[in-house]
Scaffold this active site. Sequence first.
Site, PDB file in Angstrom:
ATOM      1  N   CYS A 290      -2.215   3.205   3.070  1.00 15.03           N
ATOM      2  CA  CYS A 290      -3.075   2.253   3.789  1.00 15.03           C
ATOM      3  C   CYS A 290      -4.141   2.980   4.616  1.00 15.03           C
ATOM      4  O   CYS A 290      -4.179   4.207   4.683  1.00 15.03           O
ATOM      5  CB  CYS A 290      -2.183   1.360   4.657  1.00 15.03           C
ATOM      6  SG  CYS A 290      -2.949  -0.174   5.214  1.00 15.03           S
TER       7      CYS A 290
ATOM      8  N   CYS B 254       0.822  -1.217   0.000  1.00 13.52           N
ATOM      9  CA  CYS B 254       0.000   0.000   0.000  1.00 13.52           C
ATOM     10  C   CYS B 254       0.852   1.262   0.000  1.00 13.52           C
ATOM     11  O   CYS B 254       0.421   2.315  -0.469  1.00 13.52           O
ATOM     12  CB  CYS B 254      -0.907   0.029   1.226  1.00 13.52           C
ATOM     13  SG  CYS B 254      -1.891  -1.451   1.493  1.00 13.52           S
TER      14      CYS B 254
ATOM     15  N   GLU C 168      -8.637  -4.650  14.261  1.00 13.73           N
ATOM     16  CA  GLU C 168      -9.559  -5.206  13.268  1.00 13.73           C
ATOM     17  C   GLU C 168      -9.472  -6.728  13.313  1.00 13.73           C
ATOM     18  O   GLU C 168      -8.434  -7.295  13.632  1.00 13.73           O
ATOM     19  CB  GLU C 168      -9.175  -4.741  11.862  1.00 13.73           C
ATOM     20  CG  GLU C 168      -9.472  -3.302  11.590  1.00 13.73           C
ATOM     21  CD  GLU C 168      -9.068  -2.890  10.182  1.00 13.73           C
ATOM     22  OE1 GLU C 168      -8.536  -3.745   9.450  1.00 13.73           O
ATOM     23  OE2 GLU C 168      -9.270  -1.725   9.841  1.00 13.73           O
TER      24      GLU C 168
ATOM     25  N   SER D  70     -12.259  -5.312   9.612  1.00 11.44           N
ATOM     26  CA  SER D  70     -11.640  -4.810   8.390  1.00 11.44           C
ATOM     27  C   SER D  70     -12.729  -4.451   7.392  1.00 11.44           C
ATOM     28  O   SER D  70     -13.828  -5.015   7.412  1.00 11.44           O
ATOM     29  CB  SER D  70     -10.729  -5.890   7.805  1.00 11.44           C
ATOM     30  OG  SER D  70     -10.451  -5.632   6.457  1.00 11.44           O
TER      31      SER D  70
ATOM     32  N   LYS E 298      -5.333   3.796   7.875  1.00 14.53           N
ATOM     33  CA  LYS E 298      -5.298   4.866   8.880  1.00 14.53           C
ATOM     34  C   LYS E 298      -4.551   6.091   8.379  1.00 14.53           C
ATOM     35  O   LYS E 298      -4.671   7.172   8.950  1.00 14.53           O
ATOM     36  CB  LYS E 298      -4.650   4.387  10.183  1.00 14.53           C
ATOM     37  CG  LYS E 298      -5.184   3.078  10.720  1.00 14.53           C
ATOM     38  CD  LYS E 298      -6.679   3.040  10.772  1.00 14.53           C
ATOM     39  CE  LYS E 298      -7.200   1.623  10.855  1.00 14.53           C
ATOM     40  NZ  LYS E 298      -6.845   0.749   9.726  1.00 14.53           N
TER      41      LYS E 298
END
Length: 560
Positions: free
Chosen positions: A125, A52, A448, A474, A127
């Site tokens: 990604c 990511c 998650e 998730s 956050k």
Amino acid sequence: MAKIINPFSIKLTKNNTLPAAQAMLYATGLTEDDFNKAQVGIVSNWYEGNPCNMHLNLISNKIKSSVKKYGMVGFKFNTIGISDGMSMGTSGMRYSLPSRELIADSIESVVKAQHYDGLIGIPGCDKNIPGIVMAMLRINRPSILVYGGSISSGYYNGKKLNIVSAFEALGEKNIGKISELEYKNIIKHACPGPGACGGMYTANTMASCIEAMGMTIPYSSSSLANSNFKKKECVNIGFYIKKILKKNIKPLDIITNTSIKNAITLAIALGGSTNLVIHILAIAKTANIDLKLDDIQNINNNVPIIANLKPSGDFLMEDIQSLGGIPIIIKYLLKEGYIEGDCMTVTGKTIKKNLENIPDISFNQKIIYPLLNPIKKNGHIRILYGNLAPEGAVAKITGKEGDLFSGFAQVFNSENSANEAIINNKIKKGDVIVIRYVGPKGGPGMPEMLKPTSYIMGANLGKKIALITDGRFSGGSHGFVVGHITPEAQNGGLIALIENGDIIIIDAINNTITLKITKKEIKIRKKKFIAPLLKVNSGYLYKYSNTVSSASNGCVTDKL
């Protein structure tokens, strides 16, 4: 229109009492002429250890060149990232949500300390995105977000793959549906290169929200990481940051109550991640906007799901790009009266103006459905209340799971113990898996849980059991699942008092979640309850667990 576009950097470059600061700026390579230019911070969540994020430095370089081309000085810097996909199901996942606060804190610190006039943020990604936006709101200087982009799909044995394919493959292997060799090949081919997870999981949900909110230029959220669209966006971004510096358009001019509602509307129409809830609450709180769980529910009640996207559907963000990008969908929702078009954006124009030359959507495809013939007539995000969640819980109900579930509790005080029970076939039809002490404080970090939901789906139990937790899921999770139960177990919420065999009823029609025991029994159990010690007693997670607000307040640490 601002008279000057470098009102903050000038405090260093033109202040005769700061010769050391100026000497250090010369050391970075600035010329005398550069001292008259605006300085733009270019922050990315680049690091090599996650697909990511691994390409974000390349994007950052292109953006710096664009900033220079348009007559400004760009200074690159980095903040942290945590790979949700890699930390999922491990103790490392406890750091994922707390990293959002570190990201916001670090960017605020650099931009304000270094006197940058503007900011361009490049997240990858999950956050990363809300963390950067929260920092932009705190700083409130002209800012633009450039999404790192989504990954292309993997491919094996005639099927498209994505990151959730790898998680679900383990469940399929465990029930003998696929061989060890097939399992290995799915893992090897699931992620072919750079970019965030490809479905309408949390990263793409939040990127789409931020575009609808006006903090990216059009197409940013749906341009894949390795696409020419993304390269073109980077080449042109200098033009836009200079424009909003000149007009002095700041994040608090863009992120308003109305633009946040636009973002929620788009996310629901796309069938987005339940993580939207904690992140949008945190963004609103940072912007001093009064947004509550019930406001999200009210929007949800009136917005149909029209996107056939994974995890519950069939398509990926690459298919949205092929269709014409997120702007085509926003324009459709605008034309039909679901989105307000008068909100300002980072282009210096309103949402409506940005969309004037965007083509209309064609429904000769199976990715986006007409509003009159939606996949679901109202949204999939359900805010549930009841004795189990007097302050709220969040469910993701697409309709495929049904609307009502009643079953017997199987209680686990950790995700690992629940995963072991699922893998060892100890969960049976009609069970409600309860995973507790994994909330913001009790986790700590509200990890998650894609592992258990993926194991459940891989074992063909998706419609036969339910899962509830004070943790979260998730964006790749699907099934009859309820998270964000508040108050959490660590704080003595009723979820801490559930015993094996208790009946739990989840009603996604009346939006209730109920533990079927008497008030007298609840009082008896409360008297016996003793909160366990925090799982950590030092370091960042200890500080986080002592400062974090509840999930219903966005899990922020700076506004309790």
